[in-house]
Motif scaffolding. Sequence first.
Motif, PDB file in Angstrom:
ATOM      1  N   ASN A  52      66.619 -31.413  65.059  1.00  0.00           N
ATOM      2  CA  ASN A  52      66.461 -30.370  66.084  1.00  0.00           C
ATOM      3  C   ASN A  52      65.935 -29.062  65.510  1.00  0.00           C
ATOM      4  O   ASN A  52      66.103 -28.005  66.102  1.00  0.00           O
ATOM      5  N   ALA A  53      65.287 -29.118  64.348  1.00  0.00           N
ATOM      6  CA  ALA A  53      64.748 -27.902  63.726  1.00  0.00           C
ATOM      7  C   ALA A  53      63.732 -27.247  64.660  1.00  0.00           C
ATOM      8  O   ALA A  53      62.916 -27.934  65.287  1.00  0.00           O
ATOM      9  N   PRO A  54      63.749 -25.923  64.780  1.00  0.00           N
ATOM     10  CA  PRO A  54      62.859 -25.252  65.736  1.00  0.00           C
ATOM     11  C   PRO A  54      61.402 -25.296  65.300  1.00  0.00           C
ATOM     12  O   PRO A  54      61.078 -25.187  64.120  1.00  0.00           O
ATOM     13  N   ARG A  55      60.523 -25.442  66.282  1.00  0.00           N
ATOM     14  CA  ARG A  55      59.095 -25.345  66.009  1.00  0.00           C
ATOM     15  C   ARG A  55      58.724 -23.891  65.767  1.00  0.00           C
ATOM     16  O   ARG A  55      59.185 -22.993  66.469  1.00  0.00           O
ATOM     17  N   ILE A  56      57.867 -23.667  64.761  1.00  0.00           N
ATOM     18  CA  ILE A  56      57.481 -22.300  64.431  1.00  0.00           C
ATOM     19  C   ILE A  56      55.968 -22.094  64.456  1.00  0.00           C
ATOM     20  O   ILE A  56      55.496 -20.991  64.165  1.00  0.00           O
ATOM     21  N   GLY A  57      55.198 -23.130  64.792  1.00  0.00           N
ATOM     22  CA  GLY A  57      53.756 -22.912  64.862  1.00  0.00           C
ATOM     23  C   GLY A  57      52.963 -24.171  64.592  1.00  0.00           C
ATOM     24  O   GLY A  57      53.490 -25.290  64.607  1.00  0.00           O
ATOM     25  N   THR A  58      51.679 -23.985  64.346  1.00  0.00           N
ATOM     26  CA  THR A  58      50.765 -25.091  64.075  1.00  0.00           C
ATOM     27  C   THR A  58      49.867 -24.743  62.892  1.00  0.00           C
ATOM     28  O   THR A  58      49.662 -23.567  62.563  1.00  0.00           O
ATOM     29  N   ALA A  59      49.334 -25.771  62.267  1.00  0.00           N
ATOM     30  CA  ALA A  59      48.340 -25.604  61.213  1.00  0.00           C
ATOM     31  C   ALA A  59      47.228 -26.618  61.449  1.00  0.00           C
ATOM     32  O   ALA A  59      47.497 -27.772  61.772  1.00  0.00           O
ATOM     33  N   VAL A  60      45.991 -26.179  61.316  1.00  0.00           N
ATOM     34  CA  VAL A  60      44.823 -27.040  61.536  1.00  0.00           C
ATOM     35  C   VAL A  60      43.946 -26.984  60.292  1.00  0.00           C
ATOM     36  O   VAL A  60      43.675 -25.910  59.746  1.00  0.00           O
ATOM     37  N   GLN A  61      43.533 -28.151  59.834  1.00  0.00           N
ATOM     38  CA  GLN A  61      42.563 -28.220  58.746  1.00  0.00           C
ATOM     39  C   GLN A  61      41.380 -29.055  59.191  1.00  0.00           C
ATOM     40  O   GLN A  61      41.554 -30.177  59.665  1.00  0.00           O
ATOM     41  N   ASP A  62      40.190 -28.477  59.052  1.00  0.00           N
ATOM     42  CA  ASP A  62      38.951 -29.172  59.408  1.00  0.00           C
ATOM     43  C   ASP A  62      38.097 -29.272  58.154  1.00  0.00           C
ATOM     44  O   ASP A  62      37.689 -28.256  57.588  1.00  0.00           O
ATOM     45  N   ILE A  63      37.840 -30.490  57.712  1.00  0.00           N
ATOM     46  CA  ILE A  63      37.069 -30.739  56.497  1.00  0.00           C
ATOM     47  C   ILE A  63      35.783 -31.448  56.907  1.00  0.00           C
ATOM     48  O   ILE A  63      35.822 -32.591  57.370  1.00  0.00           O
ATOM     49  N   TRP A  70      31.010 -29.892  50.758  1.00  0.00           N
ATOM     50  CA  TRP A  70      32.176 -29.826  51.631  1.00  0.00           C
ATOM     51  C   TRP A  70      32.311 -28.445  52.262  1.00  0.00           C
ATOM     52  O   TRP A  70      32.015 -27.436  51.632  1.00  0.00           O
ATOM     53  N   HIS A  71      32.797 -28.422  53.496  1.00  0.00           N
ATOM     54  CA  HIS A  71      33.069 -27.174  54.210  1.00  0.00           C
ATOM     55  C   HIS A  71      34.490 -27.267  54.759  1.00  0.00           C
ATOM     56  O   HIS A  71      34.815 -28.195  55.506  1.00  0.00           O
ATOM     57  N   ILE A  72      35.320 -26.323  54.377  1.00  0.00           N
ATOM     58  CA  ILE A  72      36.742 -26.376  54.692  1.00  0.00           C
ATOM     59  C   ILE A  72      37.106 -25.208  55.594  1.00  0.00           C
ATOM     60  O   ILE A  72      36.783 -24.056  55.286  1.00  0.00           O
ATOM     61  N   LYS A  73      37.791 -25.497  56.670  1.00  0.00           N
ATOM     62  CA  LYS A  73      38.340 -24.454  57.533  1.00  0.00           C
ATOM     63  C   LYS A  73      39.816 -24.757  57.735  1.00  0.00           C
ATOM     64  O   LYS A  73      40.178 -25.885  58.100  1.00  0.00           O
ATOM     65  N   ARG A  74      40.657 -23.755  57.513  1.00  0.00           N
ATOM     66  CA  ARG A  74      42.082 -23.909  57.755  1.00  0.00           C
ATOM     67  C   ARG A  74      42.563 -22.737  58.595  1.00  0.00           C
ATOM     68  O   ARG A  74      42.125 -21.607  58.418  1.00  0.00           O
ATOM     69  N   ASP A  75      43.472 -23.039  59.507  1.00  0.00           N
ATOM     70  CA  ASP A  75      43.969 -22.028  60.436  1.00  0.00           C
ATOM     71  C   ASP A  75      45.447 -22.303  60.679  1.00  0.00           C
ATOM     72  O   ASP A  75      45.813 -23.339  61.231  1.00  0.00           O
ATOM     73  N   LEU A  76      46.291 -21.382  60.250  1.00  0.00           N
ATOM     74  CA  LEU A  76      47.737 -21.523  60.434  1.00  0.00           C
ATOM     75  C   LEU A  76      48.236 -20.350  61.251  1.00  0.00           C
ATOM     76  O   LEU A  76      47.866 -19.202  60.998  1.00  0.00           O
ATOM     77  N   SER A  77      49.070 -20.619  62.243  1.00  0.00           N
ATOM     78  CA  SER A  77      49.697 -19.550  63.009  1.00  0.00           C
ATOM     79  C   SER A  77      51.156 -19.900  63.228  1.00  0.00           C
ATOM     80  O   SER A  77      51.491 -21.061  63.502  1.00  0.00           O
ATOM     81  N   GLU A  98      32.371 -25.951  48.935  1.00  0.00           N
ATOM     82  CA  GLU A  98      32.386 -26.509  47.580  1.00  0.00           C
ATOM     83  C   GLU A  98      31.324 -27.584  47.473  1.00  0.00           C
ATOM     84  O   GLU A  98      31.278 -28.497  48.314  1.00  0.00           O
ATOM     85  N   PRO A  99      30.425 -27.502  46.477  1.00  0.00           N
ATOM     86  CA  PRO A  99      29.433 -28.563  46.311  1.00  0.00           C
ATOM     87  C   PRO A  99      30.106 -29.880  45.953  1.00  0.00           C
ATOM     88  O   PRO A  99      31.243 -29.920  45.473  1.00  0.00           O
TER      89      PRO A  99
END
Length: 276
Positions: A52-63, A70-77, A98-99
């Motif tokens: 039952n731990a509380p939710r505190i947000g989301t994290a998204v990684q797009d590779i 490679w092109h990396i995008k990360r978004d955490l809230s 990153e090549p």
Amino acid sequence: MIDPGGGAEQAALMRGEAFSIVAAVLLVSQPASAQLQPHRAEYALRLGSAANAPRIGTAVQDIALDCSGWHIKRDLSSEIAFTPSLKVSIASKLDGEEPSDGSAFRYRAVQIENGAHRDTHGTVEHAGNEIRAEIISAVGPEQLVLPPPTLMPVAAIGRLVEQLRAEAAFSPTLMFSAEAMGDVFQIDVRQVGSESLRAAPRWLDPVAVPAAQSWPVLMTFKRAREENPKALFSIRAQLFNTGVLDRLTVDAGIATVTADLQALEMHKVPDCPESR
């Protein structure tokens, strides 16, 4: 569960750097698309490992992968409520390139804590027999010579996956992490039993992960540039050979954060002339 005055390690965890480091460990080095599959993964974050731990947000990684690398995008809230009147709002964003040969990494990272921005950008690259980094932040530019053999974020997981596939003995991996204030981490990895992974939360629908193999692993992180470094935190997770992680448990001693896969989209691998 968390002491608001818990010190530097807690602040790093709260900014999402622990998860961002794990996200960086989802990548592969050589050849460019031998194992990692480009993908977009979304994770549900919770404070604690209880059912039952509380939710505190989301994290998204797009590779993403194209013929330039490679092109990396990360978004955490996230928003953590210590008390009804004390809440901490956190956001972390990363754009990196990153090549395919892992010879360099260029990035911009933005972290926001209760509306206060911290913006950094930098370049890490091989220069002869050295690995040099230039990191620019609000306090000005910083020049660093990184300990060899520091791997770029994309290249770090290549070594781990190859060791897992070959059932070889593990040796420490050094990895540059942009979110961790441009620091180098030593990652000690070992395979563990699947029973050591926590169960996925019941309210979350299972996500099918296309992969030929997966391994339950324990990763311990230390600051590599410190003498006799101590473990900062550890991560238990299921690592798939496509580069997807699930059922992460980040243990920093004073707090535990979990991340569970809640959506996954696999991207196409480009048909590049050099890969034929």
